[in-house]
Write a protein that holds these residues in place. Structure first.
Motif, PDB file in Angstrom:
ATOM      1  N   GLU A 174       0.469  -1.365   0.100  1.00 46.08           N
ATOM      2  CA  GLU A 174       0.170  -0.075  -0.104  1.00 46.08           C
ATOM      3  C   GLU A 174       0.866   1.594   0.472  1.00 46.08           C
ATOM      4  N   MET A 175       2.154   1.140  -0.134  1.00 47.39           N
ATOM      5  CA  MET A 175       3.086   2.172  -0.115  1.00 47.39           C
ATOM      6  C   MET A 175       2.745   2.962  -1.515  1.00 47.39           C
ATOM      7  N   VAL A 176       2.973   4.384  -1.118  1.00 45.28           N
ATOM      8  CA  VAL A 176       3.600   4.954  -2.833  1.00 45.28           C
ATOM      9  C   VAL A 176       4.988   5.609  -2.631  1.00 45.28           C
ATOM     10  N   ALA A 177       5.725   6.597  -3.500  1.00 42.84           N
ATOM     11  CA  ALA A 177       6.857   6.663  -3.828  1.00 42.84           C
ATOM     12  C   ALA A 177       6.302   8.317  -3.416  1.00 42.84           C
ATOM     13  N   ASP A 178       7.425   8.524  -3.076  1.00 39.54           N
ATOM     14  CA  ASP A 178       6.645  10.602  -2.961  1.00 39.54           C
ATOM     15  C   ASP A 178       6.666  11.084  -4.598  1.00 39.54           C
ATOM     16  N   GLU A 179       7.535  10.623  -4.885  1.00 38.57           N
ATOM     17  CA  GLU A 179       7.079  11.525  -6.015  1.00 38.57           C
ATOM     18  C   GLU A 179       5.236  11.683  -6.805  1.00 38.57           C
ATOM     19  N   GLN A 180       4.767  10.339  -6.315  1.00 40.13           N
ATOM     20  CA  GLN A 180       3.418  10.114  -6.821  1.00 40.13           C
ATOM     21  C   GLN A 180       2.883  10.916  -6.324  1.00 40.13           C
ATOM     22  N   LEU A 181       3.324  11.759  -5.135  1.00 34.90           N
ATOM     23  CA  LEU A 181       3.320  12.671  -4.141  1.00 34.90           C
ATOM     24  C   LEU A 181       2.749  14.115  -4.728  1.00 34.90           C
ATOM     25  N   ILE A 182       3.826  14.641  -5.887  1.00 36.63           N
ATOM     26  CA  ILE A 182       3.964  15.537  -5.949  1.00 36.63           C
ATOM     27  C   ILE A 182       2.773  16.034  -6.996  1.00 36.63           C
ATOM     28  N   GLY A 183       2.138  17.747  -6.578  1.00 33.78           N
ATOM     29  CA  GLY A 183       0.974  18.192  -7.257  1.00 33.78           C
ATOM     30  C   GLY A 183      -0.390  18.148  -6.507  1.00 33.78           C
ATOM     31  N   LYS A 184      -0.453  16.703  -5.881  1.00 36.50           N
ATOM     32  CA  LYS A 184      -1.631  16.616  -5.329  1.00 36.50           C
ATOM     33  C   LYS A 184      -2.037  16.697  -4.215  1.00 36.50           C
ATOM     34  N   SER A 185      -2.846  17.149  -3.971  1.00 37.82           N
ATOM     35  CA  SER A 185      -4.218  18.106  -3.040  1.00 37.82           C
ATOM     36  C   SER A 185      -4.546  17.104  -2.123  1.00 37.82           C
ATOM     37  N   PHE A 186      -4.425  17.530  -1.493  1.00 36.43           N
ATOM     38  CA  PHE A 186      -5.206  16.106   0.078  1.00 36.43           C
ATOM     39  C   PHE A 186      -4.934  17.145   1.196  1.00 36.43           C
ATOM     40  N   THR A 187      -5.613  16.662   2.406  1.00 34.93           N
ATOM     41  CA  THR A 187      -5.604  16.795   3.280  1.00 34.93           C
ATOM     42  C   THR A 187      -5.059  15.692   3.781  1.00 34.93           C
ATOM     43  N   THR A 188      -4.193  15.778   5.715  1.00 29.55           N
ATOM     44  CA  THR A 188      -3.428  14.832   6.451  1.00 29.55           C
ATOM     45  C   THR A 188      -3.816  14.892   7.579  1.00 29.55           C
ATOM     46  N   LEU A 189      -4.519  14.689   8.432  1.00 29.28           N
ATOM     47  CA  LEU A 189      -4.921  14.946  10.100  1.00 29.28           C
ATOM     48  C   LEU A 189      -3.496  13.693  10.571  1.00 29.28           C
ATOM     49  N   THR A 190      -3.750  14.035  12.135  1.00 27.49           N
ATOM     50  CA  THR A 190      -3.523  12.413  13.081  1.00 27.49           C
ATOM     51  C   THR A 190      -4.372  11.895  13.366  1.00 27.49           C
ATOM     52  N   ASN A 191      -5.004  12.265  13.728  1.00 28.52           N
ATOM     53  CA  ASN A 191      -6.188  11.431  14.294  1.00 28.52           C
ATOM     54  C   ASN A 191      -7.788  11.317  13.554  1.00 28.52           C
ATOM     55  N   ALA A 192      -8.500  10.688  13.822  1.00 24.06           N
ATOM     56  CA  ALA A 192     -10.257  10.766  13.539  1.00 24.06           C
ATOM     57  C   ALA A 192     -10.354  12.428  14.487  1.00 24.06           C
ATOM     58  N   ARG A 193     -10.426  12.431  15.534  1.00 22.84           N
ATOM     59  CA  ARG A 193     -10.878  13.255  16.520  1.00 22.84           C
ATOM     60  C   ARG A 193     -10.236  14.969  15.368  1.00 22.84           C
ATOM     61  N   GLU A 194      -9.190  14.996  14.618  1.00 20.19           N
ATOM     62  CA  GLU A 194      -9.338  15.859  13.800  1.00 20.19           C
ATOM     63  C   GLU A 194     -10.374  16.603  12.586  1.00 20.19           C
ATOM     64  N   LEU A 195     -10.856  14.848  12.287  1.00 22.00           N
ATOM     65  CA  LEU A 195     -11.299  15.148  11.237  1.00 22.00           C
ATOM     66  C   LEU A 195     -13.143  16.300  11.606  1.00 22.00           C
ATOM     67  N   LEU A 196     -13.006  16.010  13.203  1.00 17.32           N
ATOM     68  CA  LEU A 196     -14.392  16.788  13.281  1.00 17.32           C
ATOM     69  C   LEU A 196     -13.893  18.413  13.484  1.00 17.32           C
ATOM     70  N   GLU A 197     -12.533  18.684  14.269  1.00 18.88           N
ATOM     71  CA  GLU A 197     -12.247  19.805  14.212  1.00 18.88           C
ATOM     72  C   GLU A 197     -12.236  20.674  12.625  1.00 18.88           C
ATOM     73  N   LEU A 198     -11.655  19.873  11.460  1.00 19.49           N
ATOM     74  CA  LEU A 198     -11.380  20.344  10.543  1.00 19.49           C
ATOM     75  C   LEU A 198     -12.921  20.422   9.721  1.00 19.49           C
ATOM     76  N   LEU A 199     -14.284  19.633   9.739  1.00 17.86           N
ATOM     77  CA  LEU A 199     -15.554  20.614   9.427  1.00 17.86           C
ATOM     78  C   LEU A 199     -16.235  21.478   9.754  1.00 17.86           C
ATOM     79  N   GLU A 200     -15.377  21.675  11.474  1.00 16.34           N
ATOM     80  CA  GLU A 200     -16.301  22.555  11.844  1.00 16.34           C
ATOM     81  C   GLU A 200     -15.607  23.996  11.378  1.00 16.34           C
ATOM     82  N   THR A 201     -14.300  23.965  10.942  1.00 15.54           N
ATOM     83  CA  THR A 201     -13.345  25.687  10.402  1.00 15.54           C
ATOM     84  C   THR A 201     -13.481  25.553   9.169  1.00 15.54           C
ATOM     85  N   VAL A 202     -14.348  24.602   8.468  1.00  8.98           N
ATOM     86  CA  VAL A 202     -14.110  25.047   7.053  1.00  8.98           C
ATOM     87  C   VAL A 202     -15.900  24.858   7.362  1.00  8.98           C
ATOM     88  N   LYS A 203     -17.143  24.909   7.739  1.00  3.15           N
ATOM     89  CA  LYS A 203     -18.089  25.546   8.089  1.00  3.15           C
ATOM     90  C   LYS A 203     -17.724  26.667   8.768  1.00  3.15           C
TER      91      LYS A 203
END
Length: 248
Positions: A216-245
């Motif tokens: 399931e691992m990917v090389a770093d170069e495969q991530l160049i130019g890709k836009s996504f959000t990385t969180l440390t744990n599931a709890r941060e998901l609620l914080e992120l969604l509240e922020t964007v709201k």
């Protein structure tokens, strides 16, 4: 929280029609159980072959098995048996094979350890969004884990697939009449949960797990130019969604 792309208003209820969660190592711990069983196999066969050789040949067997048996515990067990037979030139005994089967069978009924914060997140999000479990693997195995987890009632939809690639995601979105821009995928695998979704125009949140299978691992170069959000744990998901709201 590392935010490669904060999605602004696009994560609000108005725009999000479907949020999908990966299962293994996103909702509950899974990989440690496989690592434990593999280690027990190495110990069983230590008088036949060294651990490094066994690990390499076992990984090769797993990749071959994916093409025939797919993902999951049954494929894992068959790969263990195949590796043991190959590396002992058929000298492994029936009793040893039975021991491998008995050890591997534990992968089909291990206690589910729901990851920290997951229940709270699903409880909150299920009141606002349509949620889906979108996981790959053996149907019986994955259905059993969902049932044992006690999380099934949070999800409106469950999709268990043989592979998670661009074609699979497009097919599922068409089935539920959802556009990629209205879809959010959350998971631990960059290869399966993040990159294919980005490639079809969807959105993805990466929540890494402590251990990742090499496949399931990917090389770093495969991530160049890709836009996504990385969180440390599931709890941060609620914080992120509240922020964007709040920013909408």
């Amino acid at each position: 929280m590392t935010c490669y792309l904060c999605y602004s208003h696009s994560l609000t209820n108005t725009f999000m029609k479907l949020i999908a969660f990966d299962a293994d190592d996103t909702l509950w711990a899974n990989e440690p159980n496989y690592i434990d069983v593999k280690q027990k196999m190495c110990e069983m066969l230590s008088h036949h072959v060294d651990e490094e050789t066994l690990s390499t040949r076992f990984y090769d067997a797993q990749i071959r098995s994916l093409q025939v048996f797919g993902y999951g515990a049954k494929s894992f067990i068959l790969s263990m048996i195949e590796t043991a037979i190959e590396l002992t030139n058929g000298a492994i005994t029936g009793a040893e094979i039975q021991q491998i089967i008995d050890t591997g069978r534990k992968l089909l009924d291990f206690p589910i350890e729901v990851l920290d914060g997951v229940s709270e997140v699903l409880e909150t999000l299920s009141k606002q969004f349509d949620l889906m479990v979108l996981t790959k693997g053996d149907l019986f195995d994955q259905e059993s884990k969902i049932a044992r987890s006690g999380l099934g009632h949070y999800f409106k939809h469950v999709e268990i697939v043989s592979e998670k690639n661009e074609q699979t995601y497009l097919r599922i979105l068409q089935k539920y009449n959802v556009q990629p821009t209205d879809f959010l995928m959350i998971g631990n695998s960059l290869k399966s949960d993040i990159l294919p979704v980005i490639h079809i125009g969807g959105r993805a949140i990466h929540i890494p797990y402590a251990t990742t299978w090499a496949h399931e691992m990917v090389a770093d170069e495969q991530l160049i130019g890709k836009s996504f959000t990385t969180l440390t744990n599931a709890r941060e998901l609620l914080e992120l969604l509240e922020t964007v709201k709040d920013e909408a």
